[in-house]
Design a protein around this motif. Structure first.
Motif, PDB file in Angstrom:
ATOM      1  N   VAL A 141       5.632  -8.077 -10.784  1.00  0.00           N
ATOM      2  CA  VAL A 141       5.826  -7.455  -9.470  1.00  0.00           C
ATOM      3  C   VAL A 141       5.914  -8.548  -8.401  1.00  0.00           C
ATOM      4  O   VAL A 141       5.094  -9.464  -8.374  1.00  0.00           O
ATOM      5  N   ARG A 144       6.123  -9.063  -4.249  1.00  0.00           N
ATOM      6  CA  ARG A 144       5.967  -8.430  -2.947  1.00  0.00           C
ATOM      7  C   ARG A 144       6.626  -9.283  -1.875  1.00  0.00           C
ATOM      8  O   ARG A 144       6.687 -10.504  -1.992  1.00  0.00           O
ATOM      9  N   LYS A 160      15.494  -1.507 -11.842  1.00  0.00           N
ATOM     10  CA  LYS A 160      14.325  -1.983 -11.117  1.00  0.00           C
ATOM     11  C   LYS A 160      13.488  -0.800 -10.655  1.00  0.00           C
ATOM     12  O   LYS A 160      13.996   0.305 -10.450  1.00  0.00           O
ATOM     13  N   GLY A 210      10.090  -0.080  -7.832  1.00  0.00           N
ATOM     14  CA  GLY A 210       9.297  -0.729  -6.803  1.00  0.00           C
ATOM     15  C   GLY A 210       8.656   0.263  -5.872  1.00  0.00           C
ATOM     16  O   GLY A 210       8.598   1.470  -6.140  1.00  0.00           O
ATOM     17  N   ALA A 237       7.679  -3.882  -2.739  1.00  0.00           N
ATOM     18  CA  ALA A 237       7.275  -4.535  -3.984  1.00  0.00           C
ATOM     19  C   ALA A 237       8.260  -4.087  -5.045  1.00  0.00           C
ATOM     20  O   ALA A 237       8.706  -2.936  -5.035  1.00  0.00           O
ATOM     21  N   GLN A 282      10.007  -4.894  -9.308  1.00  0.00           N
ATOM     22  CA  GLN A 282      10.098  -5.653 -10.541  1.00  0.00           C
ATOM     23  C   GLN A 282      11.245  -5.103 -11.393  1.00  0.00           C
ATOM     24  O   GLN A 282      11.562  -3.917 -11.349  1.00  0.00           O
ATOM     25  N   THR A 284       9.617 -14.323 -10.981  1.00  0.00           N
ATOM     26  CA  THR A 284       9.811 -13.328  -9.942  1.00  0.00           C
ATOM     27  C   THR A 284      11.279 -13.010  -9.771  1.00  0.00           C
ATOM     28  O   THR A 284      12.137 -13.694 -10.302  1.00  0.00           O
TER      29      THR A 284
END
Length: 336
Positions: A74, A76, A91, A93, A118, A120, A332
């Protein structure tokens, strides 16, 4: 309302929400086939232009390509006003305080303000990496196209979130494909970029997500209402925030500011200020410009211990451990 689906229509040059019966037809089936073909062509273009994982900055200002060959942790941060369309992968989030967002191939994430998010990557592999294109867009760009195309937004409609997920139809994907394909020729890419950007916006404000795109741009104007409040908080986030004074500054009642701000930003003004403070503190720490105590004071905290508690609550660990984790190469992804 059984058998009905929310639809956006353009009647008398006015964008409004409406309800209509959902009935499949042959034109829809053809459109789906066109969409799949365009996604396949986009995927091929992305694979050719992104030799490695991460962000690929293009010769066109405001256009970035993304490639990730596996699921990510994750990440942010603050999502800038932008339009991100996914060609492959998925994705998930969170936008604002607690709104879940999920988008995959053929869908896009759009935002008309700087939004705390946020996210991922869920589905990606070396064989089928996550692929996306991010176009920077601001409310002024959208409002300009609306004015030139003589498209009005229903002023009586309620506020809608400034960050949302939509479906990219074939006409919109075609503009994205032509924008990416133009990168083969630098002179051509730079010449056509402004025209393609305006066509992209036009397709957004006349497509399936027209209402959300137009309404979010209208209510996010930096010179009026919620947009003005957002701009004030962004500029003065290190200062104490008194809601009554902010409401007077933007010519709104306190109750109206609370209601419209939360509907647009998906969190209250004080929550938004806190996120801006913590994101800026994280940037200062990561860049080596400050230690935790200095960062706390620089972003407006009077108590370093309170700063550390709130930082840990948001990022899951202490400031210094978080910075070490990021510097050690935790995987990330771009927030789009």
């Amino acid at each position: 309302m059984r058998g009905a689906a929310c639809r956006i229509r353009q009647d008398s040059c006015t964008i409004r929400q409406d309800f209509a019966s959902a009935a499949p037809n042959t034109s829809t089936m053809k459109s789906d086939a066109d969409t799949q073909e365009l996604l396949a062509r986009l995927t091929a273009q992305f694979l050719r232009r992104t030799p490695s994982d991460g962000e690929t900055t293009t010769i066109v200002p405001g256009l970035t390509l993304m490639r990730l060959s596996g699921p990510t942790v994750v990440q942010r941060g603050m999502l800038k006003p932008s339009f991100c369309v996914v060609a492959q992968g998925e994705k998930i989030g969170q936008a604002g305080a607690d709104t879940t967002i999920r988008y995959s191939a053929g869908q896009f994430l759009a935002s008309s303000i700087n939004m705390p998010v946020a996210g991922q990557v869920l589905h990606a592999s070396k064989a089928r990496p996550y692929l996306a294109a991010v176009f920077e867009l601001c409310p002024a760009d959208v409002l300009s196209v609306l004015a030139d195309a003589k498209i009005q937004v229903d002023a009586t409609a309620p506020c809608c979130p400034a960050t949302f997920v939509g479906t990219a139809d074939a006409r919109l994907l075609d503009v994205v494909l032509r924008s990416v394909s133009s990168l083969d020729d630098e002179r051509e890419a730079r010449f056509f970029a402004p025209l393609l950007r305006r066509e992209l916006i036009y397709r957004l404000v006349t497509g399936p997500s027209a209402f959300a795109v137009a309404q979010s741009a209208l209510q996010s104007r930096p010179d009026d209402g919620v947009g003005r409040a957002v701009e004030w908080i962004k500029t003065h986030f290190a200062q104490p925030l008194v809601i009554d004074e902010l409401a007077k500054h933007v010519n709104m009642s306190t109750s109206s500011l609370h209601h419209k701000f939360k509907a647009t930003v998906m969190m209250g003004p004080l929550q938004y200020q806190k996120r801006l403070r913590l994101e800026e503190a994280r940037r200062l720490l990561l860049s080596g410009l400050a230690d935790a105590t200095r960062a706390a004071f620089d972003v407006g905290y009077e108590s370093p211990s309170q700063f550390i508690r709130e930082y840990r609550r948001l990022f899951g660990t202490s400031p210094m451990r978080d910075v070490k984790r990021m510097r050690d190469g935790a995987r990330t992804a771009h927030l789009g």
